[in-house]
Design a protein around this motif. Structure first.
Motif, PDB file in Angstrom:
ATOM      1  N   ASN A 211      41.234  40.017  37.563  1.00  0.00           N
ATOM      2  CA  ASN A 211      41.452  41.086  38.538  1.00  0.00           C
ATOM      3  C   ASN A 211      40.413  42.193  38.424  1.00  0.00           C
ATOM      4  OD1 ASN A 211      44.062  40.270  39.847  1.00  0.00           O
ATOM      5  ND2 ASN A 211      44.696  40.258  37.690  1.00  0.00           N
ATOM      6  N   GLN A 212      39.529  42.076  37.440  1.00  0.00           N
ATOM      7  CA  GLN A 212      38.474  43.062  37.205  1.00  0.00           C
ATOM      8  C   GLN A 212      39.043  44.482  37.199  1.00  0.00           C
ATOM      9  OE1 GLN A 212      36.004  41.439  40.429  1.00  0.00           O
ATOM     10  NE2 GLN A 212      34.468  40.896  38.899  1.00  0.00           N
ATOM     11  N   MET A 213      40.029  44.654  36.302  1.00  0.00           N
ATOM     12  CA  MET A 213      40.699  45.932  36.156  1.00  0.00           C
ATOM     13  C   MET A 213      40.790  46.286  34.676  1.00  0.00           C
ATOM     14  SD  MET A 213      44.544  44.516  37.057  1.00  0.00           S
ATOM     15  CE  MET A 213      45.244  46.109  37.417  1.00  0.00           C
ATOM     16  N   VAL A 214      40.955  47.561  34.386  1.00  0.00           N
ATOM     17  CA  VAL A 214      41.192  48.001  33.017  1.00  0.00           C
ATOM     18  C   VAL A 214      42.619  47.623  32.644  1.00  0.00           C
ATOM     19  CG1 VAL A 214      41.267  49.995  31.475  1.00  0.00           C
ATOM     20  CG2 VAL A 214      39.545  49.882  33.282  1.00  0.00           C
ATOM     21  N   TRP A 215      42.818  47.198  31.390  1.00  0.00           N
ATOM     22  CA  TRP A 215      44.121  46.658  30.982  1.00  0.00           C
ATOM     23  C   TRP A 215      44.552  47.266  29.659  1.00  0.00           C
ATOM     24  CZ3 TRP A 215      47.155  43.466  33.841  1.00  0.00           C
ATOM     25  CH2 TRP A 215      48.224  42.834  33.202  1.00  0.00           C
ATOM     26  N   LEU A 216      45.768  47.810  29.630  1.00  0.00           N
ATOM     27  CA  LEU A 216      46.385  48.294  28.397  1.00  0.00           C
ATOM     28  C   LEU A 216      47.552  47.388  28.044  1.00  0.00           C
ATOM     29  CD1 LEU A 216      44.805  50.909  29.207  1.00  0.00           C
ATOM     30  CD2 LEU A 216      46.684  52.197  28.167  1.00  0.00           C
ATOM     31  N   SER A 217      47.648  47.027  26.773  1.00  0.00           N
ATOM     32  CA  SER A 217      48.735  46.168  26.309  1.00  0.00           C
ATOM     33  C   SER A 217      49.378  46.808  25.083  1.00  0.00           C
ATOM     34  CB  SER A 217      48.195  44.781  25.956  1.00  0.00           C
ATOM     35  OG  SER A 217      49.208  43.944  25.441  1.00  0.00           O
ATOM     36  N   ALA A 218      50.646  47.203  25.206  1.00  0.00           N
ATOM     37  CA  ALA A 218      51.408  47.757  24.091  1.00  0.00           C
ATOM     38  C   ALA A 218      52.440  46.725  23.640  1.00  0.00           C
ATOM     39  CB  ALA A 218      52.106  49.051  24.510  1.00  0.00           C
ATOM     40  N   ASN A 219      52.773  46.721  22.358  1.00  0.00           N
ATOM     41  CA  ASN A 219      53.732  45.732  21.866  1.00  0.00           C
ATOM     42  C   ASN A 219      54.481  46.276  20.655  1.00  0.00           C
ATOM     43  OD1 ASN A 219      55.017  43.217  21.880  1.00  0.00           O
ATOM     44  ND2 ASN A 219      53.555  42.310  20.461  1.00  0.00           N
ATOM     45  N   GLU A 264      33.637  49.543  39.419  1.00  0.00           N
ATOM     46  CA  GLU A 264      32.547  49.345  40.374  1.00  0.00           C
ATOM     47  C   GLU A 264      31.481  48.424  39.791  1.00  0.00           C
ATOM     48  OE1 GLU A 264      29.003  49.594  42.600  1.00  0.00           O
ATOM     49  OE2 GLU A 264      29.151  50.394  40.554  1.00  0.00           O
ATOM     50  N   THR A 265      31.166  48.606  38.521  1.00  0.00           N
ATOM     51  CA  THR A 265      30.170  47.765  37.860  1.00  0.00           C
ATOM     52  C   THR A 265      30.645  46.320  37.768  1.00  0.00           C
ATOM     53  OG1 THR A 265      29.352  49.640  36.561  1.00  0.00           O
ATOM     54  CG2 THR A 265      28.859  47.437  35.731  1.00  0.00           C
ATOM     55  N   ALA A 266      31.916  46.127  37.379  1.00  0.00           N
ATOM     56  CA  ALA A 266      32.445  44.775  37.216  1.00  0.00           C
ATOM     57  C   ALA A 266      32.499  44.029  38.539  1.00  0.00           C
ATOM     58  CB  ALA A 266      33.835  44.844  36.586  1.00  0.00           C
ATOM     59  N   ARG A 267      32.765  44.752  39.634  1.00  0.00           N
ATOM     60  CA  ARG A 267      32.990  44.110  40.930  1.00  0.00           C
ATOM     61  C   ARG A 267      31.754  44.092  41.825  1.00  0.00           C
ATOM     62  NH1 ARG A 267      38.810  47.099  42.324  1.00  0.00           N
ATOM     63  NH2 ARG A 267      39.998  46.162  40.600  1.00  0.00           N
ATOM     64  N   ARG A 268      30.639  44.624  41.320  1.00  0.00           N
ATOM     65  CA  ARG A 268      29.464  44.822  42.177  1.00  0.00           C
ATOM     66  C   ARG A 268      28.924  43.509  42.742  1.00  0.00           C
ATOM     67  NH1 ARG A 268      25.792  47.803  38.852  1.00  0.00           N
ATOM     68  NH2 ARG A 268      26.945  49.654  39.518  1.00  0.00           N
ATOM     69  N   SER A 269      28.691  42.517  41.898  1.00  0.00           N
ATOM     70  CA  SER A 269      28.075  41.284  42.384  1.00  0.00           C
ATOM     71  C   SER A 269      29.099  40.186  42.631  1.00  0.00           C
ATOM     72  CB  SER A 269      27.015  40.796  41.384  1.00  0.00           C
ATOM     73  OG  SER A 269      27.589  40.619  40.097  1.00  0.00           O
ATOM     74  N   MET A 270      30.015  40.000  41.693  1.00  0.00           N
ATOM     75  CA  MET A 270      31.069  38.997  41.864  1.00  0.00           C
ATOM     76  C   MET A 270      32.408  39.707  41.920  1.00  0.00           C
ATOM     77  SD  MET A 270      29.687  35.980  39.320  1.00  0.00           S
ATOM     78  CE  MET A 270      30.999  34.855  39.799  1.00  0.00           C
ATOM     79  N   GLY A 271      32.880  39.958  43.127  1.00  0.00           N
ATOM     80  CA  GLY A 271      34.133  40.681  43.314  1.00  0.00           C
ATOM     81  C   GLY A 271      35.291  39.708  43.487  1.00  0.00           C
ATOM     82  N   HIS A 272      36.079  39.534  42.450  1.00  0.00           N
ATOM     83  CA  HIS A 272      37.149  38.534  42.498  1.00  0.00           C
ATOM     84  C   HIS A 272      38.199  38.841  43.564  1.00  0.00           C
ATOM     85  CE1 HIS A 272      36.189  37.641  37.992  1.00  0.00           C
ATOM     86  NE2 HIS A 272      35.223  37.260  38.811  1.00  0.00           N
ATOM     87  N   LEU A 273      38.451  40.097  43.818  1.00  0.00           N
ATOM     88  CA  LEU A 273      39.417  40.458  44.862  1.00  0.00           C
ATOM     89  C   LEU A 273      38.775  40.344  46.241  1.00  0.00           C
ATOM     90  CD1 LEU A 273      41.092  43.582  43.200  1.00  0.00           C
ATOM     91  CD2 LEU A 273      41.791  41.202  43.067  1.00  0.00           C
ATOM     92  N   ARG A 274      37.552  40.808  46.344  1.00  0.00           N
ATOM     93  CA  ARG A 274      36.837  40.763  47.616  1.00  0.00           C
ATOM     94  C   ARG A 274      36.588  39.337  48.086  1.00  0.00           C
ATOM     95  NH1 ARG A 274      31.679  42.538  46.032  1.00  0.00           N
ATOM     96  NH2 ARG A 274      31.270  40.328  45.669  1.00  0.00           N
ATOM     97  N   ASP A 275      36.297  38.434  47.142  1.00  0.00           N
ATOM     98  CA  ASP A 275      35.874  37.077  47.497  1.00  0.00           C
ATOM     99  C   ASP A 275      37.027  36.083  47.583  1.00  0.00           C
ATOM    100  OD1 ASP A 275      33.332  38.119  47.479  1.00  0.00           O
ATOM    101  OD2 ASP A 275      32.865  37.433  45.445  1.00  0.00           O
ATOM    102  N   ARG A 276      38.231  36.576  47.567  1.00  0.00           N
ATOM    103  CA  ARG A 276      39.388  35.678  47.732  1.00  0.00           C
ATOM    104  C   ARG A 276      39.331  34.963  49.086  1.00  0.00           C
ATOM    105  NH1 ARG A 276      43.611  38.425  48.765  1.00  0.00           N
ATOM    106  NH2 ARG A 276      45.189  36.911  48.124  1.00  0.00           N
TER     107      ARG A 276
END
Length: 293
Positions: A211-219, A264-276
């Protein structure tokens, strides 16, 4: 550019609500002193999780008496207001047992000193969890002072559709709070080598990357009833890179980044959400959102 310090907790919580609040207060103060603006506490940190996932949750930790289960709390009740007061100028996320009429939900709430910002009821229920909780029925992102957040609880993250729904709703930061245990059969003597721990970590990194998003995982960490938790709180970047982690012990994983720039950097060239191509997989929801454009 505006950087945000994000933190996720691995810690032990139990049935004693006052003790849980004492632990939460200590962790919030520690995170605040470190400059954190967003702190994620684990699933069921206010009142503890279930003692077992084998249908034996009614017995106490010694197998002798009846365990009443997690205390049911109202999202607009005094306990959540107390959490909001502790949060103050921070944004804090915490798991609890939500009461709504005659139903109870395994829920997570997001608060600041201004009150409740968002709430999520766990949708996917493993093993016998449905004997104690009703199921939630959806996923939605919401705005906070640190960005647009989407929340999941534990087993929810095993389903790619859940995190994708949040991403399509514009979530910039995904937060998954868990009480994720080690393997129930043939557990590894070294918790860091446990196969359920490996799955926990893989899900976190995969959900961030796809999803090219920041992810926090608490446990949760430590033990409760028959469960031994794997810890492994972490912050993952939108490229699936581990930015900070606690390992299997207790602690706070924290990282600082400019969320908007990182996305923006992660999605600039290969946008997983955009290219669905929703037309190519019609059995899945064709939901579209601002993040997909």
């Amino acid at each position: 550019m505006s950087t945000v310090r994000l933190a996720a907790v691995s810690a032990e919580f139990g049935r004693d609500l006052e003790e849980d609040f004492a632990v939460a207060e200590r962790l919030i103060k520690e995170a605040r002193a470190d400059g954190a603006q967003l702190l994620a506490l684990p699933e069921a940190c206010l009142g503890g999780y279930l003692l077992s996932l084998d249908g034996g949750g009614s017995l106490d930790a010694d197998g002798r008496g009846a365990d009443p289960g997690p205390p049911p709390l109202a999202p607009d009740g005094p306990e959540i207001r107390r959490l909001a007061a502790l949060a103050g100028d921070m944004t804090v996320i915490a798991g609890y047992c939500e009461t709504d009429g005659t139903s109870r939900y395994n829920s997570v709430v997001c608060v600041s000193g201004d009150g409740v910002l968002g709430n999520h009821r766990k949708v996917h229920q493993p093993l016998s969890e449905d004997a104690d909780y009703a199921s939630g029925d959806g996923f939605a992102a919401f705005d906070t002072p640190v960005g647009r957040i989407g929340m999941l609880i534990c087993y929810d993250k095993a389903f790619p559709e859940a995190a994708r729904e949040l991403a399509l709703d514009g979530a910039e930061i995904g937060v998954c709070v868990s009480a994720w245990p080690a393997a129930r059969t043939d557990p590894a003597p070294d918790l860091s080598e446990d196969r359920w721990k490996r799955r926990f970590d893989l899900f976190d990194r995969a959900r961030a990357l796809e999803n090219q998003m920041v992810w926090l995982s608490a446990n949760q960490s430590g033990t409760f009833g028959s469960l031994r938790f794997v810890g492994s709180a972490k912050v993952v970047g939108p490229g699936g890179d581990l930015l900070a982690g606690t390992g299997v012990g207790a602690g706070i994983a924290a990282a600082e980044l400019d969320v908007a720039e990182a996305l923006e950097t992660a999605r600039r060239s290969m946008g997983h959400l955009r290219d669905r191509r929703p037309d190519a997989y019609p059995a899945l929801s064709a939901t579209t959102g601002a993040a997909a454009r």
